[in-house]
Scaffold this motif. Structure first.
Motif, short mmCIF file in Angstrom:
data_model
loop_
_atom_site.label_atom_id
_atom_site.label_comp_id
_atom_site.label_asym_id
_atom_site.label_seq_id
_atom_site.Cartn_x
_atom_site.Cartn_y
_atom_site.Cartn_z
N VAL A 46 19.16 57.12 69.14
CA VAL A 46 20.03 57.96 69.96
C VAL A 46 20.36 59.22 69.19
CG1 VAL A 46 21.01 56.04 71.28
CG2 VAL A 46 22.07 56.72 69.12
N GLY A 47 20.47 60.35 69.90
CA GLY A 47 20.78 61.62 69.26
C GLY A 47 19.54 62.38 68.86
N GLN A 48 19.76 63.56 68.31
CA GLN A 48 18.63 64.38 67.86
C GLN A 48 17.88 63.68 66.73
OE1 GLN A 48 21.32 67.84 67.20
NE2 GLN A 48 19.64 69.04 68.12
N LEU A 49 16.58 63.88 66.72
CA LEU A 49 15.73 63.27 65.71
C LEU A 49 15.05 64.36 64.89
CD1 LEU A 49 14.29 60.83 64.43
CD2 LEU A 49 12.61 60.96 66.28
N ILE A 50 15.20 64.26 63.57
CA ILE A 50 14.53 65.20 62.66
C ILE A 50 13.53 64.40 61.85
CG2 ILE A 50 14.86 66.87 60.80
CD1 ILE A 50 17.82 67.09 61.71
N LEU A 51 12.25 64.72 62.01
CA LEU A 51 11.19 63.98 61.34
C LEU A 51 10.57 64.83 60.25
CD1 LEU A 51 9.34 62.43 64.42
CD2 LEU A 51 10.76 61.21 62.77
N SER A 52 10.38 64.20 59.10
CA SER A 52 9.68 64.88 58.01
C SER A 52 8.42 64.08 57.70
CB SER A 52 10.58 64.96 56.77
OG SER A 52 9.86 65.48 55.68
N ARG A 53 7.26 64.78 57.79
CA ARG A 53 6.00 64.07 57.63
C ARG A 53 5.08 64.88 56.71
NH1 ARG A 53 4.92 63.46 62.54
NH2 ARG A 53 5.48 61.26 62.79
N VAL A 54 4.44 64.16 55.79
CA VAL A 54 3.50 64.83 54.88
C VAL A 54 2.15 65.03 55.58
CG1 VAL A 54 2.23 64.66 52.70
CG2 VAL A 54 4.61 63.85 52.84
N VAL A 55 1.67 66.29 55.54
CA VAL A 55 0.32 66.60 56.06
C VAL A 55 -0.42 67.34 54.94
CG1 VAL A 55 -1.03 67.83 57.79
CG2 VAL A 55 1.16 66.77 58.43
N ALA A 56 -1.42 66.71 54.43
CA ALA A 56 -2.13 67.26 53.28
C ALA A 56 -2.72 68.62 53.57
CB ALA A 56 -3.23 66.29 52.85
N GLY A 57 -2.54 69.55 52.63
CA GLY A 57 -3.13 70.88 52.72
C GLY A 57 -2.44 71.80 53.70
N GLN A 58 -1.31 71.39 54.28
CA GLN A 58 -0.65 72.21 55.31
C GLN A 58 0.59 72.87 54.73
OE1 GLN A 58 0.03 70.58 59.39
NE2 GLN A 58 2.14 71.23 59.05
N GLU A 59 0.81 74.13 55.12
CA GLU A 59 2.02 74.84 54.77
C GLU A 59 3.18 74.28 55.60
OE1 GLU A 59 2.47 77.14 52.40
OE2 GLU A 59 0.36 76.80 51.83
N LEU A 60 4.38 74.66 55.21
CA LEU A 60 5.56 74.17 55.91
C LEU A 60 5.52 74.60 57.38
CD1 LEU A 60 8.38 72.79 55.82
CD2 LEU A 60 9.31 75.08 55.31
N LYS A 61 5.76 73.63 58.26
CA LYS A 61 5.75 73.92 59.69
C LYS A 61 6.92 73.20 60.35
CE LYS A 61 2.78 73.52 63.80
NZ LYS A 61 1.47 73.01 64.29
N ILE A 62 7.67 73.90 61.16
CA ILE A 62 8.82 73.32 61.86
C ILE A 62 8.59 73.50 63.35
CG2 ILE A 62 11.32 73.45 62.21
CD1 ILE A 62 11.52 74.74 59.43
N GLU A 63 8.65 72.37 64.07
CA GLU A 63 8.40 72.39 65.51
C GLU A 63 9.62 71.82 66.25
OE1 GLU A 63 4.09 71.38 66.66
OE2 GLU A 63 4.48 70.19 64.85
N GLU A 64 10.03 72.52 67.22
CA GLU A 64 11.12 72.05 68.07
C GLU A 64 10.51 71.43 69.32
OE1 GLU A 64 14.80 73.93 70.71
OE2 GLU A 64 13.81 75.17 69.20
N VAL A 65 10.75 70.14 69.54
CA VAL A 65 10.11 69.42 70.64
C VAL A 65 11.22 68.90 71.56
CG1 VAL A 65 8.60 67.54 71.29
CG2 VAL A 65 8.24 68.76 69.10
N ASP A 66 11.03 69.12 72.84
CA ASP A 66 12.00 68.59 73.82
C ASP A 66 11.77 67.09 73.98
OD1 ASP A 66 13.11 71.07 74.24
OD2 ASP A 66 11.69 71.56 75.85
N ALA A 67 12.80 66.38 74.30
CA ALA A 67 12.70 64.91 74.45
C ALA A 67 11.84 64.60 75.67
CB ALA A 67 14.09 64.32 74.63
#
Length: 504
Positions: free
Chosen positions: A483-504
């Motif tokens: 319940v509530g907003q979810l903030i996910l942190s996931r390692v992706v090899a070789g990728q620069e920092l990326k932040i995505e806002e996704v609607d539920a």
């Protein structure tokens, strides 16, 4: 109450010189290692409390560059209220802002504390935070929202007699006070019962010493009464003889007195008889005439006549008393006294036996009273023991019902709130298990799922919905949407920092 993160602005915070994050219902933060993914969610507790997501001290200083000031601001919505909070560090001094207005540390803290409690916020924001707390703190945090079963509910589950006793006692005292009263009572009664047993045993042993009394009491009383009668009769005879002997002695004493007077009278007679009649006055030495001399002679004769009459009277009285004495008898009472002594002595064993019967009666009554006191003390002791056992059963059932109540909040986790000690007492405990394994033995993915489940239960019980941060999200393939907003942190090899806002 729902807490929503809207916009996070970071300036010179660790590896981020200038970064703005707009949060959605789901915010995905991806990138290779060392790209600052975990720094973003760490910024939020630092802004609010000056700590990292685990409540530890956090240094926000830039890592690979230099800057004069570090500053973080967060626009968040709490219920229907939107507030902009900011914290910065410049030249070692911490600055606080509320809606862009510089504030003092206490003012800032008061605003944050009014929004939500620190412990519950960190537990809801970081699912792993809860498990870093001491088990007593974990237990208290969970149970503060779960009411204990009511006394009446617990009593309904107890055996009838225990429930009846405790139900009555709980009308006057709390369970804690009842336990204190009867623990103290049991300690006192334990000592009293031991003393009562000892007294009963001692009195019985004393009574057993008289068990060889084979002669009936009535026979002893008849025998002693006969002896006493003989003694009284002989004592009456002794008194009678003593009175007669007293009369004999008195008469003998009178005779001796008269004899002494007679002897003294005999001694006076020659002087009186041979008294010379002088012809001169003894006073003036003048010659007496014949008439005067005759008068002197006549006066002497009168005295001689009186003497003879008195002397004869004493002899007559003495002789009369001697005749009386001759008719009397003086009895020696030594033999009679010895008879009385021997009779009285012969009654002593009987009197001692009768006295023993009296002691037997007294000891029998004391034994009966001691046994009654021992029984009453045991009843009181057993009552206190029963009440303490009932309290133990109450606590065990209360713990069981509370555990059931707490366990009902979870879907996959098992919660242990109590453990039973060797003496049957319930001891507080807190341990979370998943599939029979304690949290400390869970894999990373199992630990994340367990943390999310605990976090959702705390959220439901506290009526507070807070955004949740899941780190290392790549380690789990799927999990229940929290319940509530979810903030996910996931390692992706070789990728620069990326932040995505996704609607539920």
């Amino acid at each position: 109450m729902r807490l929503i993160f809207n916009t996070l602005t970071m300036q010179n915070f660790k590896s981020h010189q200038d970064l703005t994050v707009n949060f959605g219902e789901v915010t995905k933060i991806t990138g290779d290692n060392a790209k600052g993914k975990s720094t973003i969610p760490e910024t939020l507790p630092w802004l609010l409390y000056g700590t990292d997501a685990f409540g530890s001290k956090l240094d926000p200083s830039p890592i690979t560059y230099e800057a004069e000031e570090t500053k973080v601001s967060l626009l968040l919505t709490v219920g229907e209220k939107t507030v902009l909070l900011g914290r910065g560090v410049k030249k070692g001094k911490v600055n606080y802002y509320v809606n862009d207005v510089p504030s003092k540390a206490k003012e800032f803290k008061d605003v944050v504390d009014q929004l939500f409690d620190k412990e519950i916020f960190l537990s809801l924001f970081n699912p792993n935070y809860f498990f870093t707390l001491h088990w007593e703190k974990q237990r208290a945090l969970l149970l503060q929202y779960v009411t204990a079963p009511a006394n009446k509910e617990v009593i309904r589950h107890l055996p009838e007699e225990q429930g009846k006793y405790l139900g009555t006692l709980l009308k006057k005292h709390s369970l804690t006070d009842i336990e204190k009263i009867h623990r103290e009572s049991k300690t006192s009664l334990d000592k009293k019962y031991i003393a009562a047993q000892s007294r009963t045993k001692t009195l019985k042993e004393q009574l057993e010493q008289f068990n060889d009394m084979n002669v009936p009491l009535e026979s002893l009383k008849v025998e002693i009464s006969q002896i006493d009668k003989q003694v009284r009769e002989k004592e009456a005879l002794l008194d009678s003889i003593w009175e007669k002997n007293q009369a004999y002695n008195s008469l003998q004493s009178k005779i001796r007195g008269l004899q002494d007077q007679i002897e003294m009278s005999k001694e006076r007679w020659p002087y009186l008889k041979n008294e010379v009649i002088e012809n001169t006055c003894k006073t003036c030495k003048r010659l007496l005439d014949e008439e005067s001399v005759q008068a002197v002679k006549e006066e002497k004769q009168v005295r001689m006549d009186v003497y003879q009459v008195n002397h004869k009277k004493m002899i007559t009285e003495r002789d009369g008393l001697r005749l009386q004495l001759a008719e009397m008898e003086f009895n020696d009472v030594a033999e009679l006294r010895e008879e009385i002594r021997k009779l009285d002595e012969s009654g002593q064993p009987l009197r001692a036996a009768i006295q023993n019967y009296s002691q037997i009666t007294r000891l029998t009554e004391q034994v009966q009273q001691a046994a009654a006191d021992e029984k009453d003390t045991l009843i009181s002791l057993n009552e206190s023991i029963f009440i303490l056992d009932s309290i133990k059963a109450f606590k065990a059932k209360e713990a069981e019902l509370q555990a059931e109540k707490v366990q009902g909040l979870f879907e996959t986790l098992s919660i242990r709130l109590f453990e039973t000690q060797k003496n049957g007492e319930m001891k507080n405990k807190f341990e979370i298990e998943k599939n029979g394994k304690p949290y400390r033995m869970l894999s990373l993915s199992e630990g994340i799922r367990a943390g999310l489940e605990v976090r959702d239960v705390l959220s439901q019980q506290s009526n507070l919905i807070v955004p949740v941060f899941v780190d290392n999200a790549e380690s789990i393939t799927s999990f229940k949407q929290p319940v509530g907003q979810l903030i996910l942190s996931r390692v992706v090899a070789g990728q620069e920092l990326k932040i995505e806002e996704v609607d539920a």
